[in-house]
Each structure stands twice: as structure tokens, then as C-alpha cells.
Write a protein that holds these residues in place. Sequence first.
Motif, PDB file in Angstrom:
ATOM      1  N   LEU A 107     -59.940  31.735  11.781  1.00 14.13           N
ATOM      2  CA  LEU A 107     -60.664  30.654  11.120  1.00 14.13           C
ATOM      3  C   LEU A 107     -62.105  30.625  11.626  1.00 14.13           C
ATOM      4  CD1 LEU A 107     -57.977  27.808  11.395  1.00 14.13           C
ATOM      5  CD2 LEU A 107     -58.340  29.402   9.519  1.00 14.13           C
ATOM      6  N   GLU A 111     -65.072  25.779  10.412  1.00  9.80           N
ATOM      7  CA  GLU A 111     -63.841  25.118   9.986  1.00  9.80           C
ATOM      8  C   GLU A 111     -63.115  24.489  11.160  1.00  9.80           C
ATOM      9  OE1 GLU A 111     -61.076  27.496   7.701  1.00  9.80           O
ATOM     10  OE2 GLU A 111     -59.574  25.914   7.797  1.00  9.80           O
ATOM     11  N   GLN A 112     -63.138  25.193  12.304  1.00 13.76           N
ATOM     12  CA  GLN A 112     -62.409  24.672  13.464  1.00 13.76           C
ATOM     13  C   GLN A 112     -63.066  23.416  14.023  1.00 13.76           C
ATOM     14  OE1 GLN A 112     -60.412  27.535  16.076  1.00 13.76           O
ATOM     15  NE2 GLN A 112     -61.464  29.163  14.994  1.00 13.76           N
ATOM     16  N   ILE A 113     -64.393  23.347  13.935  1.00 13.81           N
ATOM     17  CA  ILE A 113     -65.060  22.134  14.427  1.00 13.81           C
ATOM     18  C   ILE A 113     -64.899  21.001  13.413  1.00 13.81           C
ATOM     19  CG2 ILE A 113     -67.251  21.133  15.186  1.00 13.81           C
ATOM     20  CD1 ILE A 113     -68.150  23.912  16.000  1.00 13.81           C
ATOM     21  N   GLU A 115     -62.452  20.492  11.400  1.00 11.09           N
ATOM     22  CA  GLU A 115     -61.069  20.063  11.172  1.00 11.09           C
ATOM     23  C   GLU A 115     -60.739  18.658  11.701  1.00 11.09           C
ATOM     24  OE1 GLU A 115     -58.009  22.577  12.769  1.00 11.09           O
ATOM     25  OE2 GLU A 115     -56.558  21.865  11.303  1.00 11.09           O
ATOM     26  N   PRO A 116     -61.061  18.350  12.972  1.00 10.47           N
ATOM     27  CA  PRO A 116     -60.721  16.994  13.428  1.00 10.47           C
ATOM     28  C   PRO A 116     -61.435  15.901  12.623  1.00 10.47           C
ATOM     29  CG  PRO A 116     -61.917  18.213  15.142  1.00 10.47           C
ATOM     30  CD  PRO A 116     -61.588  19.179  14.067  1.00 10.47           C
ATOM     31  N   TRP A 125     -64.536  18.380   3.349  1.00  9.54           N
ATOM     32  CA  TRP A 125     -64.888  19.552   4.145  1.00  9.54           C
ATOM     33  C   TRP A 125     -66.395  19.792   4.201  1.00  9.54           C
ATOM     34  CZ3 TRP A 125     -62.248  21.937   7.740  1.00  9.54           C
ATOM     35  CH2 TRP A 125     -60.859  21.799   7.746  1.00  9.54           C
ATOM     36  N   TYR A 151     -66.803  33.984  13.266  1.00 10.62           N
ATOM     37  CA  TYR A 151     -65.463  33.864  13.852  1.00 10.62           C
ATOM     38  C   TYR A 151     -65.572  33.919  15.367  1.00 10.62           C
ATOM     39  CZ  TYR A 151     -63.743  34.527   9.154  1.00 10.62           C
ATOM     40  OH  TYR A 151     -63.483  34.359   7.825  1.00 10.62           O
ATOM     41  N   ILE A 167     -65.590  20.900  19.379  1.00  4.46           N
ATOM     42  CA  ILE A 167     -64.356  20.449  18.720  1.00  4.46           C
ATOM     43  C   ILE A 167     -63.862  19.171  19.389  1.00  4.46           C
ATOM     44  CG2 ILE A 167     -61.923  21.003  18.305  1.00  4.46           C
ATOM     45  CD1 ILE A 167     -62.735  23.968  18.161  1.00  4.46           C
TER      46      ILE A 167
ATOM     47  N   LYS B 218     -55.902  18.682  18.545  1.00  3.02           N
ATOM     48  CA  LYS B 218     -56.821  18.084  17.564  1.00  3.02           C
ATOM     49  C   LYS B 218     -56.130  17.008  16.748  1.00  3.02           C
ATOM     50  CE  LYS B 218     -59.515  22.154  16.191  1.00  3.02           C
ATOM     51  NZ  LYS B 218     -59.677  23.058  15.038  1.00  3.02           N
ATOM     52  N   GLY B 219     -54.813  16.966  16.829  1.00  5.89           N
ATOM     53  CA  GLY B 219     -54.062  15.996  16.028  1.00  5.89           C
ATOM     54  C   GLY B 219     -53.619  16.551  14.682  1.00  5.89           C
ATOM     55  N   ARG B 224     -49.481  21.397   8.832  1.00  5.08           N
ATOM     56  CA  ARG B 224     -50.765  22.077   8.867  1.00  5.08           C
ATOM     57  C   ARG B 224     -50.779  23.154   9.945  1.00  5.08           C
ATOM     58  NH1 ARG B 224     -55.773  21.909   6.843  1.00  5.08           N
ATOM     59  NH2 ARG B 224     -57.352  22.666   8.282  1.00  5.08           N
ATOM     60  N   HIS B 228     -51.308  26.507   7.964  1.00  9.71           N
ATOM     61  CA  HIS B 228     -52.722  26.867   8.038  1.00  9.71           C
ATOM     62  C   HIS B 228     -53.039  27.665   9.299  1.00  9.71           C
ATOM     63  CE1 HIS B 228     -56.717  26.455   6.441  1.00  9.71           C
ATOM     64  NE2 HIS B 228     -57.157  26.238   7.665  1.00  9.71           N
ATOM     65  N   HIS B 229     -52.660  27.117  10.456  1.00 11.18           N
ATOM     66  CA  HIS B 229     -53.056  27.762  11.712  1.00 11.18           C
ATOM     67  C   HIS B 229     -52.179  28.959  12.052  1.00 11.18           C
ATOM     68  CE1 HIS B 229     -56.155  24.922  13.059  1.00 11.18           C
ATOM     69  NE2 HIS B 229     -55.461  24.050  12.360  1.00 11.18           N
ATOM     70  N   ARG B 232     -51.579  32.193   8.788  1.00 12.10           N
ATOM     71  CA  ARG B 232     -52.689  33.135   8.613  1.00 12.10           C
ATOM     72  C   ARG B 232     -52.631  34.247   9.654  1.00 12.10           C
ATOM     73  NH1 ARG B 232     -57.674  31.627   6.343  1.00 12.10           N
ATOM     74  NH2 ARG B 232     -58.323  33.678   7.026  1.00 12.10           N
ATOM     75  N   PRO B 308     -60.270  38.636  10.187  1.00  8.25           N
ATOM     76  CA  PRO B 308     -61.720  38.863  10.210  1.00  8.25           C
ATOM     77  C   PRO B 308     -62.160  39.808  11.321  1.00  8.25           C
ATOM     78  CG  PRO B 308     -61.179  36.677  11.038  1.00  8.25           C
ATOM     79  CD  PRO B 308     -59.912  37.248  10.491  1.00  8.25           C
TER      80      PRO B 308
END
Lengths: 319, 313
Positions: A107, A111-113, A115-116, A125, A151, A167, B218-219, B224, B228-229, B232, B308
Motif C-alpha cells: 500500500l 494510503e497508509q497515513i 487510513e486512520p 479518501w 511505497y 500514521i 490503527k483501529g 478490512r 484489504h491489508h 493483497r 509494487p
Amino acid sequence: MTSPLMQVEDLSISFKINDKWCRAVNGVTFDIMPNETLCIVGESGCGKSITAMSLMKLLPDTARLGGHVRFGGQDILSLKERELEEIRGSRIAMIFQEPMTSLNPVLTVGEQIAEPLVLHKGMGWSEAKKEARNLLDLVRIPDAQKRLGQYPHELSGGMRQRVMIAIGLACRPQILIADEPTTALDVTIQAQVLALLEDIRKEQELSIVMITHDLGVVANVADRVAVMYAGDVVETGPVASIFDSPSHPYTQALLRTVPRADAAFELSPIEGQVPSIQKMPEGCRFAPRCKEETSKCNVTPKLSPGAHSVACWARGDIQ
Amino acid sequence: MASYILKRLMSTIPTLFGILTIVFVMIRIAPGDPALAILGDNASQEALDAFRERMGLNDPMIVQYWDFLKDLASGSLGVSMVTGKPVADSVASVLPFTLELAFGAIFFGIIIGVPIGIISAIWRNGWLDYFFRVVSLLGLSFPAFLTAILLILWLSIEWRIFPVISTPTGGGLWDRIYNLILPALSLGIIMVAYIMRSARSAMLDVMGEDYIRTARAKGAPGRRLIWHHALRNALIPIVTVVGLYFGLLIGNAVLTEIIFNRPGLGKLIVLSLNQRDYTTLQGLMIVSALMIVIVNLLTDLCYALVDPRVKLK
């Protein structure tokens, strides 16, 4: 006097090993005050990381938790997974030791930052990505716009840990738990990351719980210190007081293991080993390695009252 | 990207060359005589001699090999010894049926195998996990022809949902799909077993990774985390397995095509083998090998899509 943000009371953590429950953390008690850095320090395997994880009940189901973690009028340990999801990442956040493996490799950083923010703040988004850009600025990552689309493997170690911090800070939590955040980094990068955390703590009025085995880190950033040994908090107090007048024999021994430049100072390792979780001694767990062992030490000592408190039978006002 | 694909295709030329050499020699040293097989036991000696002369079978093997390579270099797979028609035409007329069968089987393998693999991993050691693991073991241990026959017995003869003999020619697209479902399912069941097992173990590995803990911190809610995590990341080993077993699929397609009486490469291979039709066999082998090479290439392209960190150079 300000009231604590989080109160950890008699927290115990047990794991089942060979069909026997073993207590890895043996009823620890400490407070986290608003806007302070509390360092939990101790050797590897003393239970500091699992203590930190249990503050947001992140341990696997195989761990049995006892005691209370009081936060915002609730007991974290008795919350359901749904309720915990609302707190995790929004009011309490956590950053981990190894930023390479702690970031999802497939990811993007953006996106990772973001997300929360999407999970907790109800942002879309695109809005969250804009905020993620600001967060990268906050953790001083140059060229933020470009970094958002990259990435984790495209960043350096220090940069990755800054992303982890971004994050953690995304939803402006009240408590940031940092589990050995600088252990995997070069010394120069360590100093930068610590300075960044300290600046952000001051700016955002945040409390940081820093888990470390590095007394140098403690001296740099801590307001208060809790020294852990074999699943017990053996001494706790303001950082200056702990460094100037360490009271518990373990704390004293620990400070003698840090190299210093004075000619008169001689480095001395602590004899013996941390006991195995399956064979914990009765009473004070440090007694077998302690030079001041007394006849009372087969009963577990409690922490003395006061700002600088110690759990040792050889130190005066103890019950 | 285009230069990468070209480079990859060029690098497969030695492999293909090796395969076609082995095939060429093997079918010639195998017992049996094309002239006898084609003209029959009652053919006169003159007819047999004339046939051998016409097909170049009297030449030394090295000369035959050279002629074969010359044909190939000019882009021709030669003409069938039996029908006299170009091999390329007969291969091209059945190839689409094998391709649709193979991709149909992979489709079933993925849409059934991946979800039950994930479910097994989530409820690890629960009764669903044990159930799916036993079922997948059965899928692996049953020979392809047996599952095909059982499916025909249940779904075609008992319940009359699908036709017993699949007749893919004629009719519209829907007819064609309808006729494909049963053969693709019976071939896909083996894929389900392989894909389920690799999806399960990939998910178990990934769920223990540090970044899953980060996502929990992160909750992120459970679904999800999984979809998602974790998924993938778990796709990388799953793609490998799908690509790897494509070859196995082509092999098993032979049986499936015979049982369902479908046209296809498999049926053509068996037919030309019985008739000792050397030229058609050679052509079929080249096409099959090429298909596997292309699938390997597609697998590598898929890596770059899901991971990636993979750069195609």
C-alpha cells in the motif's frame, strides 16, 4: 494536581506454556499524566512490550489479561473489539520498533497515513490524502506530495519511522505508545526521530509512552521513568531523581552498565540472567541476582508511596 | 514493458527448441509405424513404400529434423500425415476450446479456492477449516476423470442441470458458456484444492506480519484487515500457484476433453498419437509448450501488478 490520563492498575499478563499459565507481567501499576513522556525501561524479555500492547489490548487472544487499564472513564481491558477499534488509532496510537515490517509493503505511504483519518474522522479518501500531506510536513519529510504515492520500500529507514509517526499522529491521539521506535535506526537518525517526537509532544500536548532498553534514550526524552524487571515495575519516579539517586538495587545495577567518560567509572555487568517465564522465583523476582537480598525477599514487595517509589525490602518505608 | 515482454519471449526460444527436439526424437523412436497406422494392415507393400517416400520417412532422422526446422523457421507447422491439411489449421480450430476450458477451470479454482482458503485461515483449526482441508485433500487425491464422471452422474444424469456431452460448437455465447460449466468445474476442482491450500497458508503467514498489527493499532476492523491489508499480500503466493499449475491443467484437460467429448488439444493429441501422425503431434507439442511459456510470462506480469516491489526489467 492534574489527574492522570491513563491509570494502569495491577495489570497482569499470562501466557499458556506447556498447559501451564505463566505470568509474564506480574501486576504492574503506573499512571500516565497528560503531556508527559513516560519511559518504560528494562532488559529484553522483562515484559515492557507486552505491557505497552495491552494498553490498547492489542495482544493475541492467547494472552490472559488481569487488572485494569482506565482511560477516559472506561476500562480498556473490558471493552469489546468494536469499542476498541474506535479508540485504537484515534485516541491512543502506537508506533513499532521495525518500520520496514510494520508498514504494509503493497500500500502507498499516502494510503497508509490517510487510513486512520478515513476510519475515525469520517473523511473521504481525497480529503484524507490532503491531510496526509500535512502530516508528512509535520514529521519533516521533504517532498511530501511525491512521497504520498511511494511505497515503503522506496523510503529510507528513518523516513519509514517518520511515516509510522505520521500514521500514529493522524487523528491527534491523546496517548502515543512508542515501542522501541529508534532501536532499528542509525544513531544519528535516532537522535533526529527522538527530537521530532519531543517537539511534536510539546506542540500537540500529547503523552508519549516510550518503551526502550536504552538508558541514553531515557535520559534524553523522559519526564518520568518506570523500571521493569521480570514483569514487575521495581522503581518509578521523575527522570532526574531516578538517574541521580537510583534506589532499587536493579536500577542501580542497570545504571552501572552504561558506559561513561569519567576515568573513575568502571563498567559492571549485572551477574546472572533474567529468570525464565516458566521458573519465576517466589517473592521479589530480582532477589536471586541481588547483592542486598534479605530474609524478607521471599514475599513480593509493593511500590512505596510518593513520586519516586521503589519496591524493595532493603529500602526503608516499604510495606 | 513491451521490451520486457519481448526479451522474455526471446529468452524462451532455447527452451522451446529443446522441447521440440525431444518431442521430435521421442515420437520417432517410439514403436509404431505411421504408414501402417494410417493405411491399415491390409495396405500393399507398394502403397506403404510410396507413403513413406512421400512423407520423407525413409530419410535419415537428421535430414527429417532439418526439414522440420526449415518448415518451422518459415512459420509453418507442416501438413498432417493423415489428412494432408495444414497442422496449423487443425490446431487453430481446436485451440479456443482448450483455452476456454483451461481459463474456465482457473476461474472456478480462484472463485472457490481463494474464499475457502481465507475462511480456513481465519477460523484456523475450527470445524470449517477441518472440513475444507479434508475436502481439498479429496480434490487432490481424486483423479480428474473420476471427479468428472461423478459430476456427470450427479449434475447431468441425476439432476439434469447440465448436458452429459458438452457440444460447444454452434449456439450463442450463453450456450457455449452453459456447455463449458461442467467440464470447467470438473477440471477446476483440482485447482480449487491447490489454490485453497496455498491461499490458506499465505493468509496465515500474512496475518502474523507486523503490518497487520499496525493496521489493528490503527483501529481497522477485522474485515478490512483481511480483505484489504492481508489479501493483497497473500495474492503473491497465490498467483505463483495458479501459474505453476497451469501446466498440470493442460495435462488434465486431455482426460476432461475425452470424458465430455469436447474438441480440444487433448483430444487431438490422443487421436494423432493413435494414428502416429508425427507432424500433427509436433505441432501440438509446440503449441502446448508455447502456452505454458506465455502463462509463465503472464504470471510474472501479474507479480508486478500485485507487488509494487517487483520491477520488470
